[in-house]
Write a protein that holds these residues in place. Sequence first.
Motif, PDB file in Angstrom:
ATOM      1  N   TRP A 148       0.814  -1.207   0.000  1.00 40.43           N
ATOM      2  CA  TRP A 148       0.000   0.000   0.000  1.00 40.43           C
ATOM      3  C   TRP A 148       0.858   1.272   0.000  1.00 40.43           C
ATOM      4  O   TRP A 148       0.434   2.314   0.497  1.00 40.43           O
ATOM      5  N   ARG A 202      -1.622  -1.292 -13.642  1.00 42.04           N
ATOM      6  CA  ARG A 202      -1.759  -2.546 -12.892  1.00 42.04           C
ATOM      7  C   ARG A 202      -2.463  -3.555 -13.775  1.00 42.04           C
ATOM      8  O   ARG A 202      -3.556  -3.297 -14.297  1.00 42.04           O
ATOM      9  N   ASN A 256       1.867  -8.615  -6.821  1.00 45.18           N
ATOM     10  CA  ASN A 256       1.085  -8.905  -5.608  1.00 45.18           C
ATOM     11  C   ASN A 256       0.458 -10.290  -5.710  1.00 45.18           C
ATOM     12  O   ASN A 256      -0.095 -10.638  -6.751  1.00 45.18           O
ATOM     13  N   THR A 286      -3.964 -10.056  -4.321  1.00 42.68           N
ATOM     14  CA  THR A 286      -4.282  -8.740  -4.890  1.00 42.68           C
ATOM     15  C   THR A 286      -5.628  -8.182  -4.440  1.00 42.68           C
ATOM     16  O   THR A 286      -6.594  -8.924  -4.258  1.00 42.68           O
ATOM     17  N   GLU A 287      -5.670  -6.884  -4.279  1.00 42.96           N
ATOM     18  CA  GLU A 287      -6.929  -6.183  -4.041  1.00 42.96           C
ATOM     19  C   GLU A 287      -7.429  -5.661  -5.390  1.00 42.96           C
ATOM     20  O   GLU A 287      -6.634  -5.244  -6.224  1.00 42.96           O
TER      21      GLU A 287
END
Lengths: 282, 60
Positions: A135, A180, A251, A254-255
């Motif tokens: 983050w 991303r 990641n 992942t979010e």
Amino acid sequence: MVTIGLLHTTIRGDEKLILEAAKQRNVKIRLIDVRKEIFNRNSYRTDYNIVLNRCVSTIKGNHATHFFESLDLTVINNSKVSAVCEDKFVTSLALQKAGVPTPEFAMVFNANQAHQAINQLGGFPVVIKPPLGSWGRLLAKINDFDSLEAILEHKDVLGSPHQKSFYIQKYIKKPGRDIRAFVIEGKTICTIYRHSPHWITNTARGGVATNCPISKEISNLSKKASAAVGGGILSMDIFETDSGLQINEINHTTEFKNSEKPTGVSISGAIVDYCLKVAKKI
Amino acid sequence: MLMLKADCPICDGVVTLPKDAEESEIISCPECKTRLVVTSLKKKNAILEEAPKIEEDWGE
């Protein structure tokens, strides 16, 4: 009927989307709050076909992953992928070894070596990051030697052992955004731009997501990067540079909740579909 | 199904839980905006606590 054991700590919007996607597909989810479990192989009972790690705590998620793997359950992502992706230095090593374009980097443990490493990387500015972390937390863009000394001394005095390993990355000037890519089994399913006037573009830090068309270059790069770290469900942070695209970080939990709307792609649905596909092969 | 309501532990405001709320879910108090976590969820009542602070290993 397939049941997915979903490992979690807190339940975020991302996990709610996965629950909804599973419901739409008639897939049963067993929620497993790892903080409430007793991971003892002699007494633990399972009633699910596959495990999906969605823990926001990397350390707890890793321990839980190892535990379920010890019970011969398949965990997505597996412990090998997690071990590579959780640590920025290990990720960079894997990418560089596989010939995947990535910013230059070095790891040092004290200020003298840091100064030498920065010279090797072409001088200031550089970015110092904790090897473990997310983050955009505790990233520092270092513009000169005075700042370097101050930051490293603070980390040495105040930091945990993790903060005393100095991952240094060549600073890449971005065009007010990065990319991303959401990648499952090596296939890019959607991509977003993360716009921010700040050099840190994480959406957790205020970066704004918009759709980014999937180019052949993104697709090929993501495929190579996925193979370099072991595959599974990943998201790749990509820099646009004068010499082409470069993978910054990857990641492994992942979010995505802010990315479904701009892309129009059900990332949560793709995650559930991938779990089903893997479960059916077991 | 009735919408569950619970007290915010910070401001005592009333928080209405989503219909599909889960234990461990993070929600925000509509009044004081504090991040809360659902620590207990029964048919007729729910308990909220202040969400844990972000830890060093949290993330993606």
